[in-house]
Write a protein that holds these residues in place. Structure first.
Motif, mmCIF file in Angstrom:
data_model
loop_
_atom_site.group_PDB
_atom_site.id
_atom_site.type_symbol
_atom_site.label_atom_id
_atom_site.label_comp_id
_atom_site.label_asym_id
_atom_site.label_seq_id
_atom_site.Cartn_x
_atom_site.Cartn_y
_atom_site.Cartn_z
ATOM 1 N N GLU A 48 -89.409 4.642 5.716
ATOM 2 C CA GLU A 48 -89.037 5.238 7.090
ATOM 3 C C GLU A 48 -90.445 5.886 6.897
ATOM 4 O O GLU A 48 -91.043 5.796 8.303
ATOM 5 N N ARG A 79 -97.186 5.753 16.289
ATOM 6 C CA ARG A 79 -96.722 6.530 15.518
ATOM 7 C C ARG A 79 -96.108 7.816 15.713
ATOM 8 O O ARG A 79 -96.226 8.557 14.901
ATOM 9 N N PRO A 80 -95.801 8.243 16.721
ATOM 10 C CA PRO A 80 -95.673 9.716 17.443
ATOM 11 C C PRO A 80 -94.715 10.692 16.513
ATOM 12 O O PRO A 80 -94.855 11.699 16.837
ATOM 13 N N SER A 81 -93.691 9.416 15.621
ATOM 14 C CA SER A 81 -92.575 10.525 14.696
ATOM 15 C C SER A 81 -93.266 10.519 13.877
ATOM 16 O O SER A 81 -92.330 11.519 12.804
ATOM 17 N N ARG A 84 -93.802 14.450 12.112
ATOM 18 C CA ARG A 84 -93.037 15.643 11.592
ATOM 19 C C ARG A 84 -92.024 14.663 11.050
ATOM 20 O O ARG A 84 -91.960 15.273 9.358
ATOM 21 N N LYS A 85 -92.504 13.262 10.699
ATOM 22 C CA LYS A 85 -91.722 13.044 9.335
ATOM 23 C C LYS A 85 -92.835 13.403 8.004
ATOM 24 O O LYS A 85 -92.281 13.159 6.775
#
Length: 176
Positions: A48, A79-81, A84-85
Motif C-alpha cells: 500500500e 503519489r499524493p497520499s 500521510r501513508k
C-alpha cells in the motif's frame, strides 16, 4: 548437545539483555526490543505504501549514482497520499516496537526530528540500514542484462580450439 548453528548466540539480547533503554524526555524512558522484530518492517515495506516502487522509479529514472532532486520530488508528487501513508507507517512501526509503551512515547509529542534521530540511532543498534535494504530490493527487480560484450569480433590472439596454442613460424636454420 552440540549444535552446528546456534542463532540465539548472535542476538543482540547479549548486548542489551534488558532491551534498548532509551531516554525520550526528562520524564519519559522507553525500552525497545533488543532485536528488531521482522514484523516491524512490514508497515514501511507494505504494498500500500509502495516505498520500494517509488525508489525503483527514482533509480530507473536517474540510476543509482546520479539522483536528480527534481525527479525525486516529481516521483513523490505522483503519489499524493505517500507523505500521510509514510507517517502512518512510521507510527505503526514504532507501535510494533514499543507495544504498551507506545502511548507513553506519544505523550512526549515526538517531532519529525525526534523520529529521525531515534530511527538513525536504532538502525545502528539493530545493524540495519534501510537504504541498503531498499536498494537491494530495487536492484533485484532489474530486468536489464547482467553483462555485455566488451568488443566486437575477435582479436586473433585467442585460439580457435581448446588447448591449441598460437601459430609460430618454423625455423629452417641459422640463416633463415
Amino acid at each position: 548437545m552440540s549444535y552446528a548453528i546456534d542463532i540465539s548466540a548472535a542476538r543482540r539480547e547479549i548486548q542489551h539483555p534488558n532491551g534498548v533503554i532509551t531516554k525520550i524526555s526528562k520524564d519519559i524512558a522507553v525500552t525497545f526490543p533488543a532485536e528488531l522484530p521482522l514484523e516491524a518492517l512490514d508497515p514501511i515495506l507494505s504494498d500500500e505504501l509502495d516505498l520500494v516502487g517509488l525508489i525503483g522509479d527514482i533509480v530507473q529514472a536517474d540510476g543509482v549514482d546520479g539522483l536528480d532532486v527534481s525527479k525525486v520530488v516529481t516521483a513523490i508528487f505522483r503519489r499524493p497520499s505517500l507523505p500521510r501513508k509514510f507517517l502512518a507507517a512510521v507510527r505503526e512501526t514504532y507501535e510494533i516496537l514499543l507495544g504498551d509503551q507506545f502511548e507513553e512515547f506519544l505523550e512526549s509529542k515526538p517531532s519529525s526530528g525526534d523520529y529521525l534521530r531515534l530511527t538513525i540511532a536504532l538502525s545502528k543498534v539493530y545493524g540495519v540500514e534501510l537504504g541498503k535494504l531498499l536498494r537491494s530490493l530495487v536492484s533485484s527487480e532489474s530486468d536489464s542484462p547482467t553483462s555485455s560484450q566488451t568488443s566486437p569480433g575477435t582479436t586473433g590472439s585467442t585460439p580457435a580450439e581448446s588447448g591449441s596454442g598460437p601459430d609460430t613460424p618454423t625455423s629452417s636454420g641459422p640463416d633463415a
